[in-house]
Structures are given as C-alpha cells and as structure tokens.
Design an enzyme around this catalytic site. Structure first.
Site, PDB file in Angstrom:
ATOM      1  N   ASP A 125       0.837  -1.209   0.000  1.00  0.00           N
ATOM      2  CA  ASP A 125       0.000   0.000   0.000  1.00  0.00           C
ATOM      3  C   ASP A 125       0.871   1.259   0.000  1.00  0.00           C
ATOM      4  O   ASP A 125       0.684   2.162   0.814  1.00  0.00           O
ATOM      5  CB  ASP A 125      -0.927  -0.012   1.224  1.00  0.00           C
ATOM      6  CG  ASP A 125      -2.094   0.957   1.086  1.00  0.00           C
ATOM      7  OD1 ASP A 125      -2.216   1.581   0.010  1.00  0.00           O
ATOM      8  OD2 ASP A 125      -2.874   1.090   2.046  1.00  0.00           O
ATOM      9  N   ASN A 130       0.322   7.130   3.152  1.00  0.00           N
ATOM     10  CA  ASN A 130       1.018   6.213   4.050  1.00  0.00           C
ATOM     11  C   ASN A 130       2.486   6.560   4.245  1.00  0.00           C
ATOM     12  O   ASN A 130       3.292   5.710   4.619  1.00  0.00           O
ATOM     13  CB  ASN A 130       0.879   4.777   3.548  1.00  0.00           C
ATOM     14  CG  ASN A 130      -0.548   4.278   3.659  1.00  0.00           C
ATOM     15  OD1 ASN A 130      -1.310   4.747   4.500  1.00  0.00           O
ATOM     16  ND2 ASN A 130      -0.917   3.348   2.796  1.00  0.00           N
ATOM     17  N   ASP A 143       2.383   2.525   7.956  1.00  0.00           N
ATOM     18  CA  ASP A 143       1.073   1.932   7.699  1.00  0.00           C
ATOM     19  C   ASP A 143       1.144   0.668   6.863  1.00  0.00           C
ATOM     20  O   ASP A 143       0.693   0.611   5.739  1.00  0.00           O
ATOM     21  CB  ASP A 143       0.147   2.961   7.036  1.00  0.00           C
ATOM     22  CG  ASP A 143      -0.113   4.133   7.968  1.00  0.00           C
ATOM     23  OD1 ASP A 143      -0.199   3.897   9.175  1.00  0.00           O
ATOM     24  OD2 ASP A 143      -0.197   5.263   7.492  1.00  0.00           O
TER      25      ASP A 143
END
Length: 283
Positions: A125, A130, A143
């Site tokens: 991700d 993030n 994250d």
C-alpha cells in the site's frame, strides 16, 4: 474502520517520549490480522537494523503492548503528518525548486523500498497517505496494513475475488496484484510510480481514462489497453518516463528501488539550484 491512531506519551528512563499508538478493533478479524502483520514487519525491520545508526526511511518501532485487552503498536511520532496532507496544504505552487525539493521525499521512500526488498517484504500500500514526515523533514514509509480508515471512502475498493473480502487501494495497485492478488517488491514499485504522480500533482486523486471511480474489472480492462495515468501539467519528461517505467506490465522489467533512487537524484540535480544540492550533501 481497521484501526485507530492516537498520540501518546511514553514514560522512559530518559523522560517522556511522544509516540503514535496504533490499536486494532478486537471485534474485526481483518483488523486483527493487519495489526499482527504490521507488528511482525516492523519487528523484522527493527531487528535487521540492530546496531545500524543510520537513519531509516521506515517508521521506527518504539514498542508493542500485547498483554492487555487492547493491543498497541507504538511508533515514532511524526509531527508534520502524512505526505498527502502536506502536499495538499502547499500554497505557493510556483515556488522555485518546489518539485526538486518534493522529490527529496520520493528519494526517501525509494530507499525505504530498498530496505524492504532486502527483507523480501512487500508493503502492498505504497501511497502518499502512508508516508509520514518527521520533525527533521525525513519521509518515512508507514502503515503496513492499518491506516485505511480515514481514506477508505474514496481510495479503497472492496475486493470481489472469491474468498477475499477486504478493501484494497485499487488505483495504486499493480496489474498482477489486481488480477491475481500477487504482491511483490515489483508491485510496490508500480505503487511508487503512482506516489510520484501524487507528488507531481500536489496530492490529486489518481484518475484513469477520465474516471475517478472504477471497478476491478474496469481497472484491469483499462490497464490491459495500455492506458496509464496522464502526464501531469509541468511534469518533466524524464520524471514521467520514470513513472511509466514503474507501470510496465511485466513486473521484472520495472526499475529496482536502487535504480529509482539513482534516477531521482539525477532529476533533483537538474531541478534544484546547485547551492541547495551542496548544502544537502554536507548534511
């Protein structure tokens, strides 16, 4: 909502330390799995760097609280917040050297991908939301599975593959990840290309073929046609060429994180005044 993040203060022998405390919703099995996945990855990164005093570009693990009813991952606190919010707060978009300066953050995250590649870990991700910015203006990848709650409405799509029920960052995902659920260091490179696009557009939401919302099948069809994110206004050709190389269909033909770092440093030298580069080199 997958997890909550709170600012806290940890009492240590050296005094109080500001931390970000992340917790999982115990009634949500996906949240629990994400919590322990993130904890395991950060422990692995921490152990790999044991004794290495160099600055890491992965958020630093401070500790874990697992014996209480509510579980916590304690991370270094980044007072400047996430990169996406930082980009969207920029007012003077015509500032000299702005893009060159912002690409410094991209270099930091490419180095984080180098660390993960050495550990054979896929982040899954990589996106501006993030990435955290520390007080020292260092970008850190964070994250590893939990920070989906705030942005879930617009940037995550529910997977419709048989036996899989989770929200996924569709517009940041590599073609093979969408089609087969395969995540590798090479698929992280694809996502990094989208992060570069976010930096260049100062945090705009990716838009494919003029459409903001796409289903999994629509996204596969668009990518299979060779359609990619369009070149942002004012984006140097060499930078857009780097983005496109990250979005190649064949995963092994994409640049490695090491190659990306080298190309970004070359781009920054062309975009930034010589005295800025000299100053950063000294630091």
């Amino acid at each position: 909502m997958f997890g909550l993040v709170r600012k806290g203060n940890l009492r240590t022998p050296e005094g109080e330390l500001a931390v970000a405390a992340k917790t999982a919703r115990v009634e949500d099995s996906q949240s629990y799995r994400d919590f322990y996945r993130e904890a395991a990855i950060l422990v692995a990164v921490h152990q790999q760097r044991d004794g290495d005093c160099r600055e890491s570009n992965i958020v630093r693990l401070v500790g874990l609280i697992t014996k209480s009813a509510e579980k916590y991952i304690l991370l270094e606190y980044a007072p400047k917040g996430d990169l996406l919010g930082f980009l969207r707060r920029i007012i003077n978009v015509n500032e000299d050297g702005l893009l060159g300066s912002l690409l410094g953050y991209a270099v930091h995250i490419a180095r984080a991908l180098q660390e993960l590649e050495r550990l054979r870990i896929a982040h899954r991700d990589v996106a501006a939301r993030n990435v955290l910015i520390t007080a020292d203006d260092v970008a850190k990848l964070a994250d590893f599975g939990l920070a989906r709650d705030v942005y879930a409405a617009n940037q995550y799509v529910r997977c419709n593959r048989p036996g899989v029920d989770e929200l996924l960052p569709l517009k940041w995902m590599a073609l093979e990840s969408i089609e087969t659920g395969e995540y590798t260091c090479q698929s992280d490179v694809w996502s990094f290309g989208v992060l570069l696009w976010e930096i260049t557009t100062l945090g705009k939401d990716p838009c494919y073929d003029g459409r903001m919302q796409l289903s999994f099948l629509q996204m596969v069809g668009i990518l299979r046609q060779g359609i990619r994110l369009e070149k942002p206004p004012g984006c140097p050709e060499d930078l857009y060429r780097l983005m496109r190389s990250c979005w190649r269909d064949v995963a092994d033909s994409r640049p490695t994180p090491e190659e990306i770092v080298e190309r970004l440093l070359q781009l920054r030298r062309a975009l930034l005044p010589h005295d800025v580069i000299e100053m950063e080199t000294v630091v």
